[in-house]
Design a protein around this motif. Structure first.
Motif, short mmCIF file in Angstrom:
data_model
loop_
_atom_site.label_atom_id
_atom_site.label_comp_id
_atom_site.label_asym_id
_atom_site.label_seq_id
_atom_site.Cartn_x
_atom_site.Cartn_y
_atom_site.Cartn_z
N GLU A 69 0.82 -1.21 0.00
CA GLU A 69 0.00 0.00 0.00
C GLU A 69 0.85 1.26 0.00
OE1 GLU A 69 -3.02 0.04 -0.52
OE2 GLU A 69 -3.96 -1.81 0.18
N ILE A 70 2.11 1.16 0.40
CA ILE A 70 2.99 2.33 0.41
C ILE A 70 3.36 2.73 -1.01
CG2 ILE A 70 5.16 3.28 1.27
CD1 ILE A 70 5.11 1.03 3.40
N LEU A 71 3.73 1.72 -1.80
CA LEU A 71 4.16 1.97 -3.18
C LEU A 71 3.04 1.81 -4.19
CD1 LEU A 71 7.58 0.06 -3.08
CD2 LEU A 71 7.15 2.49 -2.64
N HIS A 72 1.87 1.35 -3.71
CA HIS A 72 0.70 1.13 -4.58
C HIS A 72 1.02 0.12 -5.68
CE1 HIS A 72 -1.00 4.52 -2.42
NE2 HIS A 72 0.00 5.28 -2.81
N THR A 73 1.60 -1.00 -5.27
CA THR A 73 1.94 -2.06 -6.21
C THR A 73 1.40 -3.39 -5.72
OG1 THR A 73 4.07 -2.43 -5.11
CG2 THR A 73 4.04 -0.91 -6.98
N GLN A 74 1.23 -4.33 -6.66
CA GLN A 74 0.80 -5.68 -6.34
C GLN A 74 1.73 -6.67 -7.05
OE1 GLN A 74 -3.42 -5.81 -7.47
NE2 GLN A 74 -3.94 -5.65 -5.28
N VAL A 75 1.96 -7.81 -6.39
CA VAL A 75 2.86 -8.82 -6.92
C VAL A 75 2.24 -10.20 -6.71
CG1 VAL A 75 5.16 -9.86 -6.80
CG2 VAL A 75 4.87 -7.42 -6.32
N ASP A 76 2.19 -10.99 -7.77
CA ASP A 76 1.82 -12.39 -7.66
C ASP A 76 3.08 -13.14 -7.24
OD1 ASP A 76 1.19 -15.05 -7.95
OD2 ASP A 76 0.22 -14.83 -9.90
N ILE A 77 3.13 -13.60 -6.01
CA ILE A 77 4.39 -14.14 -5.51
C ILE A 77 4.73 -15.49 -6.15
CG2 ILE A 77 4.08 -12.91 -3.34
CD1 ILE A 77 3.78 -15.73 -2.04
N ALA A 78 3.75 -16.14 -6.80
CA ALA A 78 4.04 -17.40 -7.47
C ALA A 78 4.98 -17.21 -8.65
CB ALA A 78 2.75 -18.06 -7.95
N THR A 79 4.96 -16.03 -9.24
CA THR A 79 5.81 -15.75 -10.40
C THR A 79 6.94 -14.77 -10.09
OG1 THR A 79 4.32 -13.98 -11.12
CG2 THR A 79 3.92 -16.19 -12.00
N ALA A 80 6.97 -14.24 -8.87
CA ALA A 80 8.01 -13.28 -8.51
C ALA A 80 9.31 -14.00 -8.18
CB ALA A 80 7.56 -12.47 -7.29
N HIS A 81 10.43 -13.39 -8.58
CA HIS A 81 11.70 -13.93 -8.13
C HIS A 81 11.94 -13.44 -6.70
CE1 HIS A 81 15.91 -14.72 -7.55
NE2 HIS A 81 15.84 -15.56 -8.57
N PRO A 82 12.23 -14.34 -5.77
CA PRO A 82 12.33 -13.95 -4.36
C PRO A 82 13.32 -12.83 -4.08
CG PRO A 82 12.22 -16.33 -4.53
CD PRO A 82 12.34 -15.81 -5.93
N LEU A 83 14.49 -12.88 -4.69
CA LEU A 83 15.49 -11.85 -4.41
C LEU A 83 15.07 -10.50 -4.98
CD1 LEU A 83 18.79 -13.87 -5.03
CD2 LEU A 83 17.56 -13.51 -2.87
N MET A 84 14.44 -10.52 -6.14
CA MET A 84 13.93 -9.27 -6.71
C MET A 84 12.79 -8.72 -5.86
SD MET A 84 15.84 -8.46 -9.20
CE MET A 84 14.81 -7.08 -9.69
N PHE A 85 11.95 -9.61 -5.36
CA PHE A 85 10.87 -9.16 -4.48
C PHE A 85 11.44 -8.45 -3.25
CE2 PHE A 85 8.24 -9.57 -0.77
CZ PHE A 85 6.97 -9.24 -1.22
N LEU A 86 12.44 -9.04 -2.64
CA LEU A 86 13.05 -8.43 -1.45
C LEU A 86 13.67 -7.08 -1.79
CD1 LEU A 86 14.66 -11.63 0.07
CD2 LEU A 86 12.65 -10.43 0.92
N LEU A 87 14.34 -6.99 -2.93
CA LEU A 87 14.92 -5.72 -3.37
C LEU A 87 13.85 -4.64 -3.50
CD1 LEU A 87 17.57 -4.33 -4.75
CD2 LEU A 87 16.29 -4.77 -6.85
N ASP A 88 12.71 -5.02 -4.07
CA ASP A 88 11.68 -4.06 -4.43
C ASP A 88 10.78 -3.63 -3.27
OD1 ASP A 88 12.57 -4.14 -7.04
OD2 ASP A 88 11.00 -5.50 -7.74
N HIS A 89 10.79 -4.39 -2.16
CA HIS A 89 9.81 -4.12 -1.11
C HIS A 89 10.37 -3.99 0.30
CE1 HIS A 89 6.37 -4.70 -3.81
NE2 HIS A 89 7.08 -5.69 -4.34
N VAL A 90 11.59 -4.45 0.52
CA VAL A 90 12.13 -4.45 1.89
C VAL A 90 13.49 -3.74 1.90
CG1 VAL A 90 12.71 -5.88 3.88
CG2 VAL A 90 11.00 -6.67 2.23
N PRO A 91 13.63 -2.66 2.67
CA PRO A 91 14.89 -1.90 2.66
C PRO A 91 15.96 -2.53 3.55
CG PRO A 91 13.32 -0.82 4.09
CD PRO A 91 12.60 -2.00 3.48
N GLU A 92 16.16 -3.83 3.40
CA GLU A 92 17.18 -4.55 4.13
C GLU A 92 17.85 -5.54 3.19
OE1 GLU A 92 16.22 -6.03 7.97
OE2 GLU A 92 14.80 -4.42 8.43
N ASP A 93 19.04 -6.00 3.56
CA ASP A 93 19.77 -6.97 2.75
C ASP A 93 19.59 -8.36 3.32
OD1 ASP A 93 20.62 -4.95 1.13
OD2 ASP A 93 22.62 -4.80 2.01
#
Length: 364
Positions: free
Chosen positions: A127-151
């Protein structure tokens, strides 16, 4: 990078699988005013050791008002540096997906107004970035990059050597190193530049990784003093040169404490270990109002083991920092904040300081 599918839409109950309690929800969390907690991981006597404590399960992933800026910065770094930021080895994908699922479950439970996951559709909503992701098709590392400000770093046991090695990572917060230099290496090679690691820590770290249970996640902090707020800085960069000189015109207002607040836990299904951290910057000038911190840091800088202090890479700030810390330490004694007879030691409030909640909005 290939993505993996998951069976079904509902996520596993990771609190049940790990034995780590689910976080307390923050239904009134205000991102625009949120501050990260003021981590001050200064210790005395200062030795090179693991310095572990039990993870506060509510605080695994912590958001602050700079969330949007941090996510934008991370995406830009990946677009510029590619595999220096994200890389993976064959066989790591299952563990990366499990890590992503745990992160999704945590942030949706902790920040219910900022993140949502639909058990029926498998869609994650930010809701912060106003985006939606189908996690079945998302690459996990890219998902983390795009949504979580941690390594996040995935470490798995090598079936031949028995040593734990880095098999997947998203790492934007790196000073003098990058993921391409670490991927595939065992722990003792990853930590090769760390003073005393081979002599004092390698055996205990390897043993700890082999035995750490799912229900005993840990936390620790690393720190340094920086000019500005460098998140990703390589030795080949022109900006690196300022670390090799003490600028007589450097202003204390341009100096920041950098804390890499780290957590480590075992994933319950893959049995991999996920190591993650957030890079947090605090103006050095904040220390003036923080009881005991100037005197404690002064002790570490003056009397800490030379090789360890040099490894922190703060030499380029010390000509300005030390005189100001001396002044603030005297000032705090005169105000009665610190007894003059106090002997420097790790604070009872570690990794914070007495009265820190008066300066920072605090959530349970």
């Amino acid at each position: 990078m290939a993505s993996l599918s998951i069976n079904g839409k509902a996520l596993p109950d990771y609190a049940k699988l790990t034995g780590v309690p689910a976080p307390k929800p923050l239904p009134n969390f205000d991102l625009d005013t949120a501050k990260s907690r003021p981590y001050r991981p200064f210790r005395w006597e200062y030795h090179q050791n693991m310095s572990l404590s039990e993870l506060e399960s509510n605080w695994w992933i912590e958001l602050d008002s700079a969330y949007r800026t941090k996510i934008s910065q991370r995406k830009k770094l990946y677009s510029e540096h590619g595999k220096l930021i994200i890389d993976e080895l064959t066989g790591s994908q299952e563990a990366s997906r499990e890590c992503m699922e745990m992160v999704i479950q945590f942030v949706c439970q902790r920040y219910p107004n900022q993140f949502r996951y639909n058990d029926w559709t498998g869609v994650f909503t930010n809701e912060i970035l106003h985006t939606q992701v189908d996690i079945a098709t998302a690459h996990p590392l890219m998902f983390l990059l795009d949504h979580v400000p941690e390594d996040f770093f995935i470490v798995q046991e090598d079936p031949i050597s028995g040593l734990y090695r880095l098999t997947a990572a998203v790492g934007c917060s790196a000073i003098g190193w990058n993921i391409s230099q670490k991927i595939g290496k065992p722990l003792h090679e990853i930590h090769c530049p760390v003073p005393d690691y081979k002599e004092r820590m390698a055996f205990s770290v390897d043993r700890f990784f082999s035995k750490v249970p799912c229900d005993k996640p840990i936390q620790r902090g690393a720190w340094g003093l920086e000019v500005g707020e460098p998140l990703f800085l390589q030795a080949s960069s022109p900006e690196w040169n300022h670390r090799n000189r003490q600028d007589p015109d450097l202003r204390t207002s341009d100096i920041f404490l950098r804390v890499d607040w780290q957590t480590l836990q075992r994933l319950p299904k893959s049995r991999a270990i996920v190591f993650n951290f957030k890079a947090l910057f605090t103006p050095f000038t904040d220390f003036r109002r923080e009881p005991y911190i100037p005197r404690l840091l002064l002790k570490v800088l003056r009397e800490g083991k030379k090789s360890i202090i040099e490894y922190k890479g703060s030499w380029h700030t010390e000509h300005k920092v030390i005189p100001v810390l001396e002044e603030w330490a005297r000032e705090q004694e005169e105000k009665g904040w610190v007894p003059s007879q106090w002997k420097e030691r790790t604070l009872d409030e570690h990794p914070f300081y007495p009265g820190w909640k008066d300066h920072y909005p605090i959530h349970d």
